[in-house]
Design an enzyme around this catalytic site. Structure first.
Site: not given
Length: 293
Positions: A46, A51, A76, A107
């Site tokens: 994931d 990120y 996401k 997200h």
């Protein structure tokens, strides 16, 4: 109750119950963590555009030597990319160096522009765009879903959705069980993915007396009980995160919990509840968003 090994999505696909989460994994560490995890049995990874480590996650997958089709990969759509869904997907595919995403999530239902709420954009339109992409290009996006959606947001989405979200990724742990969302999604065939199963970076729940007692009964670490808590909830996957090799290996182990043990873990929130990804503490309110809780 038995801890599941896989969960069944409403698309007909299966997703391994335990995956490797990469939130806060620095790019130079994410690559090795992903490669190591896959080489040691993980088949569910994931990540997210937000990120900043998609490229390194992609490298880790490549370096593992395991065929791409054996790995379930989630990423996401970032908040500033509401309204630019096609471009955002292409960017994620390129960074991950993959021809397809197994699961693409919104997200947050929180469009941003220049660091502020984008009042011109309704997140429902974002979902419609994600549906269009999924329907037109199922070879590139195998499933779509949401993340951080409360019952209130799901109740607004489902009456107009052409595609029922395959997954809702939310924070779940004994101090934040979110039973209302869990029950709502279970009743509608929406799989839950639990993030922060140990209660944040410093894993405060590992020191909880109830968690430690149950871990002693099963001869495992407290972390295994916290991860198993989610894996024992019907229709729920879990993505513990770590860049430490020993923890990555240990986190993959789940145990079957009794009904009494699960209930004892559920009771923990009554003596001290908290939420790691709390929209209020994260400053969402100051950006002009409606209540995201």
């Amino acid at each position: 109750m038995p801890a599941s090994i896989i969960v069944n999505l409403n698309t007909g696909a299966t997703m391994p119950t335990v995956g490797l989460g990469t939130w806060k994994a620095e790019p130079n560490k994410a690559e090795h963590a992903v490669e190591f995890a896959i080489k040691n049995g993980y088949r569910h990874i994931d990540t997210a555009a937000q990120y900043g480590n998609e490229a390194d996650v992609g490298k880790g997958i490549k370096n593992s030597g395991v065929p791409r089709e054996q790995i379930f990969l989630t990423t996401k759509l970032d908040n500033p990319d509401h309204g630019n869904e096609v471009e955002a997907l292409e960017t994620s595919l390129k960074k991950l160096d993959t021809p397809y995403i197994d699961l693409w999530l919104m997200h947050w239902p929180a469009p941003l522009k220049d660091g502020k709420v984008d009042e011109s954009r309704d997140w429902l339109d974002t979902w419609k765009a994600m549906e269009d992409i999924f329907l037109a290009h199922p070879e590139r996006v195998k499933a779509i879903g949401v993340s951080n959606f409360s019952v209130k947001y799901l109740e607004r989405l489902l009456p107009v959705a052409r595609i029922v979200p395959a997954v809702n990724q939310i924070e779940i742990h004994p101090s934040c069980p979110q039973a209302d969302i869990v029950g709502f999604c279970q009743a509608r065939g929406i799989i839950l993915t639990a993030y922060s199963p140990q209660g944040s970076d410093d894993s405060p729940l590992r020191e909880n007396d109830v968690v430690k007692r149950i871990s002693h009964n099963h001869y495992v670490q407290p972390a295994n009980i916290l991860i198993s808590f989610a894996a024992n909830i019907s229709g729920t996957a879990v993505i513990p995160k770590s860049v430490h090799e020993s923890r990555i290996v240990n986190n993959l182990k789940t145990v079957d919990l009794s009904g009494a043990e699960i209930q004892a873990l559920f009771e923990i929130h009554k003596t001290g509840s908290f939420r790691v990804a709390n929209p209020v503490k994260m400053g969402w309110g100051s950006l002009g968003f409606p209540d995201l809780e």
